[in-house]
Write an enzyme that holds these catalytic residues in place. Sequence first.
Site, PDB file in Angstrom:
ATOM      1  N   GLN A 153       0.834  -1.205   0.000  1.00  0.00           N
ATOM      2  CA  GLN A 153       0.000   0.000   0.000  1.00  0.00           C
ATOM      3  C   GLN A 153       0.870   1.256   0.000  1.00  0.00           C
ATOM      4  O   GLN A 153       1.014   1.967   0.985  1.00  0.00           O
ATOM      5  CB  GLN A 153      -0.938  -0.024   1.226  1.00  0.00           C
ATOM      6  CG  GLN A 153      -1.934   1.127   1.309  1.00  0.00           C
ATOM      7  CD  GLN A 153      -2.973   1.121   0.202  1.00  0.00           C
ATOM      8  OE1 GLN A 153      -2.910   0.323  -0.730  1.00  0.00           O
ATOM      9  NE2 GLN A 153      -3.939   2.012   0.308  1.00  0.00           N
TER      10      GLN A 153
ATOM     11  N   HIS B 272      -2.193  -3.946   0.502  1.00  0.00           N
ATOM     12  CA  HIS B 272      -2.215  -4.382  -0.898  1.00  0.00           C
ATOM     13  C   HIS B 272      -2.757  -3.188  -1.666  1.00  0.00           C
ATOM     14  O   HIS B 272      -3.862  -2.724  -1.368  1.00  0.00           O
ATOM     15  CB  HIS B 272      -3.098  -5.620  -1.068  1.00  0.00           C
ATOM     16  CG  HIS B 272      -2.893  -6.349  -2.358  1.00  0.00           C
ATOM     17  ND1 HIS B 272      -3.634  -7.467  -2.706  1.00  0.00           N
ATOM     18  CD2 HIS B 272      -2.023  -6.153  -3.387  1.00  0.00           C
ATOM     19  CE1 HIS B 272      -3.235  -7.906  -3.889  1.00  0.00           C
ATOM     20  NE2 HIS B 272      -2.269  -7.126  -4.320  1.00  0.00           N
ATOM     21  N   LEU B 273      -2.017  -2.674  -2.621  1.00  0.00           N
ATOM     22  CA  LEU B 273      -2.302  -1.361  -3.199  1.00  0.00           C
ATOM     23  C   LEU B 273      -3.746  -1.229  -3.676  1.00  0.00           C
ATOM     24  O   LEU B 273      -4.222  -2.005  -4.496  1.00  0.00           O
ATOM     25  CB  LEU B 273      -1.349  -1.071  -4.356  1.00  0.00           C
ATOM     26  CG  LEU B 273      -1.504   0.304  -5.014  1.00  0.00           C
ATOM     27  CD1 LEU B 273      -1.385   1.441  -4.008  1.00  0.00           C
ATOM     28  CD2 LEU B 273      -0.468   0.483  -6.126  1.00  0.00           C
ATOM     29  N   HIS B 274      -4.413  -0.188  -3.161  1.00  0.00           N
ATOM     30  CA  HIS B 274      -5.793   0.099  -3.548  1.00  0.00           C
ATOM     31  C   HIS B 274      -6.138   1.535  -3.201  1.00  0.00           C
ATOM     32  O   HIS B 274      -5.582   2.129  -2.284  1.00  0.00           O
ATOM     33  CB  HIS B 274      -6.774  -0.840  -2.827  1.00  0.00           C
ATOM     34  CG  HIS B 274      -6.801  -0.674  -1.326  1.00  0.00           C
ATOM     35  ND1 HIS B 274      -5.786  -1.130  -0.501  1.00  0.00           N
ATOM     36  CD2 HIS B 274      -7.711  -0.080  -0.505  1.00  0.00           C
ATOM     37  CE1 HIS B 274      -6.075  -0.843   0.757  1.00  0.00           C
ATOM     38  NE2 HIS B 274      -7.231  -0.197   0.778  1.00  0.00           N
ATOM     39  N   LEU B 275      -7.052   2.093  -3.972  1.00  0.00           N
ATOM     40  CA  LEU B 275      -7.672   3.377  -3.680  1.00  0.00           C
ATOM     41  C   LEU B 275      -9.156   3.145  -3.443  1.00  0.00           C
ATOM     42  O   LEU B 275      -9.713   2.113  -3.850  1.00  0.00           O
ATOM     43  CB  LEU B 275      -7.478   4.364  -4.831  1.00  0.00           C
ATOM     44  CG  LEU B 275      -6.091   5.009  -4.997  1.00  0.00           C
ATOM     45  CD1 LEU B 275      -5.093   4.038  -5.597  1.00  0.00           C
ATOM     46  CD2 LEU B 275      -6.182   6.257  -5.880  1.00  0.00           C
TER      47      LEU B 275
END
Length: 386
Positions: free
Chosen positions: A180, A217-220
Amino acid sequence: MAIPHGSNETSYLLPPNSEDWGGHGIPDFVYGQKELVPEGIQWPRSGPSLLDTLPLSRFDSALCLAWRQRMELGLFRYCLGELQTQILPGAVGFVAQLNVERGVQRRSPQNIRSVRQAFDPEQFNFNQIRPGEVLFRLHREPDLPSAALQQDDILVVINVSPLEWGHVLLVPEPTRGLPQRLLPGALQAGVEAVLLSSHPGFRVGFNSLGGLASVNHLHLHGYYLAHRLPVEGAPSKPLDPGGRLHLLQDLPAPGFLFYTSGPGPDLEALISRVCLATDYLADHEIAHNLFVTRGAPPGKTSSSSALTGVRVILWARKSSFGIKKGEAFNVALCELAGHLPVKTSQDFSSLTEAAALAVVRDCLLPPAQAGEVQAALVALIAKEEQ
Protein backbone atom coordinates in the site's frame (compact mmCIF):
# COMPACT_ATOMS: atom_id res chain seq x y z
CA MET A 1 -28.77 7.27 -6.94
CA ALA A 2 -31.21 6.77 -9.78
CA ILE A 3 -30.19 4.34 -12.51
CA PRO A 4 -31.96 4.78 -15.85
CA HIS A 5 -34.31 2.01 -16.88
CA GLY A 6 -33.21 0.16 -19.95
CA SER A 7 -29.52 0.75 -19.29
CA ASN A 8 -27.49 -1.29 -21.76
CA GLU A 9 -24.55 -1.85 -19.39
CA THR A 10 -25.70 -5.44 -18.80
CA SER A 11 -22.28 -6.89 -19.63
CA TYR A 12 -21.14 -5.82 -16.15
CA LEU A 13 -23.81 -7.94 -14.45
CA LEU A 14 -23.18 -11.41 -13.05
CA PRO A 15 -24.99 -14.47 -14.45
CA PRO A 16 -28.07 -15.48 -12.41
CA ASN A 17 -26.44 -18.72 -11.24
CA SER A 18 -23.62 -18.20 -8.73
CA GLU A 19 -21.92 -21.38 -9.98
CA ASP A 20 -21.22 -19.53 -13.24
CA TRP A 21 -19.50 -16.55 -11.64
CA GLY A 22 -16.03 -18.06 -11.69
CA GLY A 23 -16.15 -18.49 -15.47
CA HIS A 24 -17.82 -15.15 -16.12
CA GLY A 25 -14.54 -13.36 -16.75
CA ILE A 26 -13.87 -9.73 -15.93
CA PRO A 27 -15.46 -7.30 -18.41
CA ASP A 28 -13.39 -4.34 -19.60
CA PHE A 29 -14.55 -0.75 -19.25
CA VAL A 30 -12.59 0.94 -22.04
CA TYR A 31 -12.60 4.73 -22.06
CA GLY A 32 -11.08 7.49 -24.13
CA GLN A 33 -10.24 11.15 -23.74
CA LYS A 34 -13.68 12.37 -24.81
CA GLU A 35 -15.20 10.80 -21.68
CA LEU A 36 -12.93 12.70 -19.28
CA VAL A 37 -15.02 15.78 -18.48
CA PRO A 38 -13.16 18.44 -16.45
CA GLU A 39 -15.82 21.17 -16.52
CA GLY A 40 -19.58 21.56 -16.47
CA ILE A 41 -20.25 19.16 -13.58
CA GLN A 42 -21.82 21.24 -10.79
CA TRP A 43 -23.96 20.81 -7.70
CA PRO A 44 -27.65 21.57 -8.32
CA ARG A 45 -28.58 24.98 -6.94
CA SER A 46 -31.69 23.58 -5.27
CA GLY A 47 -29.87 20.97 -3.18
CA PRO A 48 -28.70 17.35 -3.36
CA SER A 49 -32.23 15.99 -3.85
CA LEU A 50 -32.00 16.98 -7.52
CA LEU A 51 -28.89 14.85 -8.10
CA ASP A 52 -31.09 11.89 -8.99
CA THR A 53 -32.49 13.86 -11.93
CA LEU A 54 -29.07 14.45 -13.50
CA PRO A 55 -27.95 12.17 -16.36
CA LEU A 56 -25.38 9.53 -15.46
CA SER A 57 -22.20 9.06 -17.43
CA ARG A 58 -21.43 5.69 -18.98
CA PHE A 59 -18.99 5.07 -16.10
CA ASP A 60 -21.61 5.91 -13.45
CA SER A 61 -24.21 3.74 -15.11
CA ALA A 62 -21.88 0.73 -15.33
CA LEU A 63 -20.61 1.09 -11.77
CA CYS A 64 -23.98 1.75 -10.14
CA LEU A 65 -25.86 -0.97 -11.99
CA ALA A 66 -23.23 -3.62 -11.24
CA TRP A 67 -22.79 -2.43 -7.63
CA ARG A 68 -26.52 -2.55 -6.95
CA GLN A 69 -26.75 -6.07 -8.38
CA ARG A 70 -23.98 -7.25 -6.03
CA MET A 71 -25.85 -5.70 -3.12
CA GLU A 72 -29.04 -7.53 -4.13
CA LEU A 73 -27.06 -10.79 -4.44
CA GLY A 74 -25.76 -10.48 -0.87
CA LEU A 75 -22.06 -10.09 -1.67
CA PHE A 76 -21.62 -7.33 0.92
CA ARG A 77 -21.22 -7.81 4.67
CA TYR A 78 -24.40 -5.83 5.23
CA CYS A 79 -27.19 -4.24 3.23
CA LEU A 80 -26.56 -0.53 2.94
CA GLY A 81 -29.75 1.47 3.19
CA GLU A 82 -30.16 5.23 3.17
CA LEU A 83 -27.84 6.58 5.84
CA GLN A 84 -29.02 9.08 8.41
CA THR A 85 -27.12 12.27 7.58
CA GLN A 86 -26.67 15.66 9.22
CA ILE A 87 -24.58 18.75 8.54
CA LEU A 88 -22.99 19.68 11.86
CA PRO A 89 -23.77 23.29 12.82
CA GLY A 90 -20.73 25.54 12.55
CA ALA A 91 -18.32 27.10 10.10
CA VAL A 92 -16.77 23.90 8.72
CA GLY A 93 -19.79 22.12 7.29
CA PHE A 94 -18.93 18.58 8.43
CA VAL A 95 -21.18 15.94 6.80
CA ALA A 96 -21.84 13.32 9.49
CA GLN A 97 -23.46 9.98 8.67
CA LEU A 98 -24.54 7.17 10.96
CA ASN A 99 -23.07 3.88 9.71
CA VAL A 100 -23.34 1.40 12.57
CA GLU A 101 -22.89 -1.70 10.41
CA ARG A 102 -19.51 -0.62 9.06
CA GLY A 103 -18.28 0.06 12.58
CA VAL A 104 -19.29 -3.45 13.66
CA GLN A 105 -18.78 -5.65 10.62
CA ARG A 106 -15.79 -4.27 8.71
CA ARG A 107 -12.71 -6.48 8.45
CA SER A 108 -10.24 -6.05 11.32
CA PRO A 109 -7.10 -4.14 10.26
CA GLN A 110 -3.97 -6.15 9.55
CA ASN A 111 -1.01 -6.12 11.90
CA ILE A 112 0.87 -3.17 10.41
CA ARG A 113 3.86 -1.54 12.08
CA SER A 114 5.48 0.53 9.34
CA VAL A 115 4.44 2.90 6.57
CA ARG A 116 6.90 0.98 4.35
CA GLN A 117 5.86 -2.53 5.33
CA ALA A 118 6.32 -5.15 2.61
CA PHE A 119 3.41 -7.00 1.03
CA ASP A 120 2.68 -10.26 2.85
CA PRO A 121 0.89 -12.90 0.73
CA GLU A 122 -0.10 -14.76 3.91
CA GLN A 123 -2.28 -11.83 5.03
CA PHE A 124 -5.64 -11.04 3.44
CA ASN A 125 -5.16 -9.53 -0.01
CA PHE A 126 -7.20 -8.92 -3.15
CA ASN A 127 -6.10 -12.16 -4.78
CA GLN A 128 -8.45 -13.85 -2.30
CA ILE A 129 -11.71 -12.06 -3.11
CA ARG A 130 -14.70 -13.87 -4.61
CA PRO A 131 -15.11 -13.60 -8.41
CA GLY A 132 -18.39 -11.75 -8.09
CA GLU A 133 -16.78 -8.89 -6.13
CA VAL A 134 -15.03 -7.54 -9.26
CA LEU A 135 -17.30 -5.21 -11.25
CA PHE A 136 -15.04 -4.52 -14.23
CA ARG A 137 -11.54 -3.63 -15.35
CA LEU A 138 -10.72 0.02 -16.12
CA HIS A 139 -8.75 0.18 -19.36
CA ARG A 140 -7.61 3.49 -20.81
CA GLU A 141 -7.23 3.82 -24.57
CA PRO A 142 -3.56 4.38 -25.47
CA ASP A 143 -4.24 7.62 -27.36
CA LEU A 144 -4.93 9.65 -24.22
CA PRO A 145 -2.54 12.59 -23.63
CA SER A 146 -1.10 11.03 -20.48
CA ALA A 147 0.13 7.96 -22.35
CA ALA A 148 3.67 8.78 -21.25
CA LEU A 149 2.60 7.57 -17.83
CA GLN A 150 2.25 3.82 -17.93
CA GLN A 151 -1.06 2.85 -16.39
CA ASP A 152 -1.86 -0.70 -15.48
CA ASP A 153 -5.37 -1.95 -15.94
CA ILE A 154 -7.26 -1.31 -12.71
CA LEU A 155 -9.83 -3.66 -11.21
CA VAL A 156 -12.94 -1.97 -9.82
CA VAL A 157 -13.97 -4.08 -6.82
CA ILE A 158 -16.82 -3.67 -4.34
CA ASN A 159 -15.86 -2.68 -0.81
CA VAL A 160 -17.80 -5.32 1.10
CA SER A 161 -18.09 -2.93 4.09
CA PRO A 162 -19.30 0.17 2.25
CA LEU A 163 -19.13 3.72 3.58
CA GLU A 164 -21.73 4.94 1.13
CA TRP A 165 -23.50 4.11 -2.12
CA GLY A 166 -21.19 2.84 -4.85
CA HIS A 167 -18.18 2.37 -2.53
CA VAL A 168 -15.54 0.54 -4.58
CA LEU A 169 -11.83 -0.16 -4.48
CA LEU A 170 -9.52 0.61 -7.40
CA VAL A 171 -6.95 -2.18 -7.41
CA PRO A 172 -3.96 -2.43 -9.78
CA GLU A 173 -3.28 -5.98 -11.03
CA PRO A 174 -3.50 -7.92 -7.71
CA THR A 175 -1.08 -10.67 -8.70
CA ARG A 176 1.78 -8.14 -8.67
CA GLY A 177 1.57 -8.10 -4.87
CA LEU A 178 2.08 -4.35 -4.54
CA PRO A 179 2.18 -2.94 -1.00
CA GLN A 180 0.00 0.00 0.00
CA ARG A 181 2.26 2.70 -1.40
CA LEU A 182 0.87 5.11 -3.99
CA LEU A 183 2.09 4.68 -7.57
CA PRO A 184 1.58 7.08 -10.51
CA GLY A 185 -0.54 4.66 -12.56
CA ALA A 186 -2.92 4.02 -9.66
CA LEU A 187 -3.29 7.73 -8.90
CA GLN A 188 -3.88 8.52 -12.57
CA ALA A 189 -6.67 5.95 -12.68
CA GLY A 190 -8.20 7.53 -9.58
CA VAL A 191 -8.16 11.06 -11.00
CA GLU A 192 -9.52 9.84 -14.32
CA ALA A 193 -12.32 7.95 -12.52
CA VAL A 194 -13.41 11.28 -10.99
CA LEU A 195 -13.34 12.84 -14.47
CA LEU A 196 -15.32 9.90 -15.90
CA SER A 197 -18.16 10.49 -13.43
CA SER A 198 -20.85 13.08 -14.10
CA HIS A 199 -21.76 13.08 -10.39
CA PRO A 200 -20.12 15.99 -8.51
CA GLY A 201 -19.96 13.86 -5.38
CA PHE A 202 -17.95 10.92 -6.74
CA ARG A 203 -14.64 11.06 -4.86
CA VAL A 204 -11.49 8.94 -4.75
CA GLY A 205 -8.98 8.60 -1.94
CA PHE A 206 -5.95 6.78 -0.58
CA ASN A 207 -4.90 5.81 2.95
CA SER A 208 -1.26 4.94 3.54
CA LEU A 209 -0.14 2.34 6.01
CA GLY A 210 -0.30 4.08 9.37
CA GLY A 211 -2.99 6.32 7.85
CA LEU A 212 -5.69 3.72 8.57
CA ALA A 213 -5.24 1.54 5.50
CA SER A 214 -6.55 -1.81 6.74
CA VAL A 215 -5.11 -3.96 3.92
CA ASN A 216 -1.47 -3.82 2.79
CA HIS A 217 -2.21 -4.38 -0.90
CA LEU A 218 -2.30 -1.36 -3.20
CA HIS A 219 -5.79 0.10 -3.55
CA LEU A 220 -7.67 3.38 -3.68
CA HIS A 221 -11.23 4.04 -2.54
CA GLY A 222 -14.00 5.53 -4.66
CA TYR A 223 -17.54 6.38 -3.54
CA TYR A 224 -20.51 8.68 -4.03
CA LEU A 225 -21.62 11.23 -1.45
CA ALA A 226 -24.51 13.53 -2.36
CA HIS A 227 -23.16 16.48 -0.38
CA ARG A 228 -20.60 19.21 -0.86
CA LEU A 229 -17.48 18.88 1.27
CA PRO A 230 -15.39 21.70 2.77
CA VAL A 231 -12.28 20.86 0.76
CA GLU A 232 -13.92 21.46 -2.64
CA GLY A 233 -13.70 25.22 -2.36
CA ALA A 234 -11.58 25.92 0.71
CA PRO A 235 -9.14 28.83 0.12
CA SER A 236 -5.43 28.21 -0.18
CA LYS A 237 -2.14 30.02 -0.45
CA PRO A 238 0.73 29.18 -2.82
CA LEU A 239 3.84 27.62 -1.33
CA ASP A 240 6.06 28.05 -4.39
CA PRO A 241 6.42 30.85 -6.96
CA GLY A 242 5.06 28.69 -9.78
CA GLY A 243 1.84 27.88 -7.92
CA ARG A 244 2.38 24.14 -8.25
CA LEU A 245 1.85 23.46 -4.55
CA HIS A 246 -0.64 25.20 -2.29
CA LEU A 247 -1.53 24.98 1.38
CA LEU A 248 -5.20 24.42 2.09
CA GLN A 249 -5.82 26.87 4.91
CA ASP A 250 -9.36 26.25 6.10
CA LEU A 251 -10.67 23.62 8.47
CA PRO A 252 -11.14 20.70 8.92
CA ALA A 253 -7.37 20.25 8.53
CA PRO A 254 -4.55 22.04 6.67
CA GLY A 255 -3.30 20.01 3.74
CA PHE A 256 -1.22 20.23 0.59
CA LEU A 257 -3.34 21.12 -2.42
CA PHE A 258 -2.58 20.10 -6.00
CA TYR A 259 -4.90 21.11 -8.84
CA THR A 260 -5.44 20.19 -12.48
CA SER A 261 -7.84 21.67 -14.99
CA GLY A 262 -8.15 18.39 -16.87
CA PRO A 263 -6.42 15.68 -18.93
CA GLY A 264 -3.18 16.38 -20.74
CA PRO A 265 0.28 17.56 -19.68
CA ASP A 266 -1.18 19.41 -16.67
CA LEU A 267 -2.62 16.19 -15.26
CA GLU A 268 0.57 14.29 -15.99
CA ALA A 269 2.60 16.91 -14.11
CA LEU A 270 0.19 16.77 -11.17
CA ILE A 271 0.54 12.98 -10.91
CA SER A 272 4.31 13.31 -10.87
CA ARG A 273 4.30 16.00 -8.16
CA VAL A 274 1.84 14.18 -5.91
CA CYS A 275 3.78 10.91 -6.08
CA LEU A 276 7.03 12.77 -5.43
CA ALA A 277 5.42 14.03 -2.23
CA THR A 278 3.96 10.68 -1.16
CA ASP A 279 7.29 8.94 -1.86
CA TYR A 280 9.01 11.45 0.43
CA LEU A 281 6.46 10.84 3.17
CA ALA A 282 6.68 7.05 2.89
CA ASP A 283 10.49 7.10 2.82
CA HIS A 284 10.46 9.15 6.04
CA GLU A 285 7.88 6.91 7.76
CA ILE A 286 5.22 9.64 7.74
CA ALA A 287 1.67 8.37 7.39
CA HIS A 288 -0.61 10.21 4.97
CA ASN A 289 -4.06 10.40 3.43
CA LEU A 290 -5.08 11.67 0.02
CA PHE A 291 -8.43 12.84 -1.37
CA VAL A 292 -9.43 13.49 -5.01
CA THR A 293 -12.52 15.57 -5.73
CA ARG A 294 -13.90 17.96 -8.29
CA GLY A 295 -13.22 21.43 -6.96
CA ALA A 296 -12.35 25.06 -7.45
CA PRO A 297 -8.92 26.29 -8.53
CA PRO A 298 -6.48 27.33 -5.78
CA GLY A 299 -6.69 30.78 -4.27
CA LYS A 300 -9.40 32.86 -2.65
CA THR A 301 -12.31 30.53 -3.15
CA SER A 302 -15.33 29.53 -1.08
CA SER A 303 -17.53 26.52 -0.39
CA SER A 304 -19.91 27.61 -3.16
CA SER A 305 -17.24 28.12 -5.84
CA ALA A 306 -17.72 26.43 -9.20
CA LEU A 307 -16.09 23.04 -9.77
CA THR A 308 -13.72 23.83 -12.64
CA GLY A 309 -11.18 21.02 -12.29
CA VAL A 310 -9.86 18.38 -9.91
CA ARG A 311 -8.34 18.99 -6.49
CA VAL A 312 -5.95 16.47 -4.96
CA ILE A 313 -5.40 17.10 -1.24
CA LEU A 314 -2.59 15.40 0.67
CA TRP A 315 -2.37 15.32 4.46
CA ALA A 316 0.72 14.24 6.39
CA ARG A 317 -0.37 12.93 9.78
CA LYS A 318 0.60 10.99 12.88
CA SER A 319 0.83 7.25 12.34
CA SER A 320 -2.10 5.30 13.74
CA PHE A 321 -2.02 1.51 13.68
CA GLY A 322 -5.28 -0.30 14.40
CA ILE A 323 -8.72 1.12 15.20
CA LYS A 324 -9.31 3.53 18.08
CA LYS A 325 -12.28 2.01 19.88
CA GLY A 326 -13.32 5.01 21.94
CA GLU A 327 -13.69 7.63 19.22
CA ALA A 328 -16.92 8.57 17.43
CA PHE A 329 -15.07 8.10 14.14
CA ASN A 330 -11.62 7.15 12.87
CA VAL A 331 -9.64 9.77 10.96
CA ALA A 332 -8.65 8.77 7.43
CA LEU A 333 -9.19 10.13 3.91
CA CYS A 334 -12.87 11.03 4.09
CA GLU A 335 -12.83 12.44 7.63
CA LEU A 336 -9.99 14.85 6.80
CA ALA A 337 -12.09 16.02 3.84
CA GLY A 338 -15.10 16.68 6.09
CA HIS A 339 -17.13 13.45 5.72
CA LEU A 340 -17.62 11.73 9.08
CA PRO A 341 -18.99 8.15 9.13
CA VAL A 342 -20.01 7.79 12.79
CA LYS A 343 -20.13 4.40 14.49
CA THR A 344 -22.89 4.69 17.11
CA SER A 345 -26.29 6.37 17.43
CA GLN A 346 -25.24 8.00 20.70
CA ASP A 347 -22.17 9.60 19.14
CA PHE A 348 -24.15 10.65 16.08
CA SER A 349 -26.78 12.46 18.12
CA SER A 350 -24.27 14.19 20.41
CA LEU A 351 -21.45 15.03 17.96
CA THR A 352 -20.55 18.71 17.66
CA GLU A 353 -18.21 20.55 15.34
CA ALA A 354 -15.84 21.30 18.22
CA ALA A 355 -15.69 17.63 19.21
CA ALA A 356 -15.12 16.54 15.61
CA LEU A 357 -12.31 19.07 15.16
CA ALA A 358 -10.66 17.82 18.37
CA VAL A 359 -10.60 14.25 17.03
CA VAL A 360 -9.19 15.40 13.67
CA ARG A 361 -6.53 17.66 15.23
CA ASP A 362 -5.33 14.84 17.46
CA CYS A 363 -4.20 12.99 14.31
CA LEU A 364 -2.22 15.86 12.76
CA LEU A 365 1.54 16.29 12.94
CA PRO A 366 2.96 18.62 15.63
CA PRO A 367 3.50 22.13 14.19
CA ALA A 368 7.30 21.86 14.12
CA GLN A 369 7.26 18.58 12.19
CA ALA A 370 4.51 19.86 9.87
CA GLY A 371 6.73 22.85 9.06
CA GLU A 372 9.66 20.57 8.28
CA VAL A 373 7.53 18.46 5.94
CA GLN A 374 6.22 21.57 4.18
CA ALA A 375 9.72 22.93 3.62
CA ALA A 376 10.91 19.56 2.31
CA LEU A 377 8.03 19.20 -0.17
CA VAL A 378 8.45 22.75 -1.46
CA ALA A 379 12.17 22.06 -2.04
CA LEU A 380 11.47 18.75 -3.77
CA ILE A 381 8.95 20.24 -6.18
CA ALA A 382 11.19 23.22 -6.92
CA LYS A 383 14.04 20.83 -7.70
CA GLU A 384 11.84 18.77 -10.03
CA GLU A 385 10.90 21.88 -12.01
CA GLN A 386 14.52 22.93 -12.62
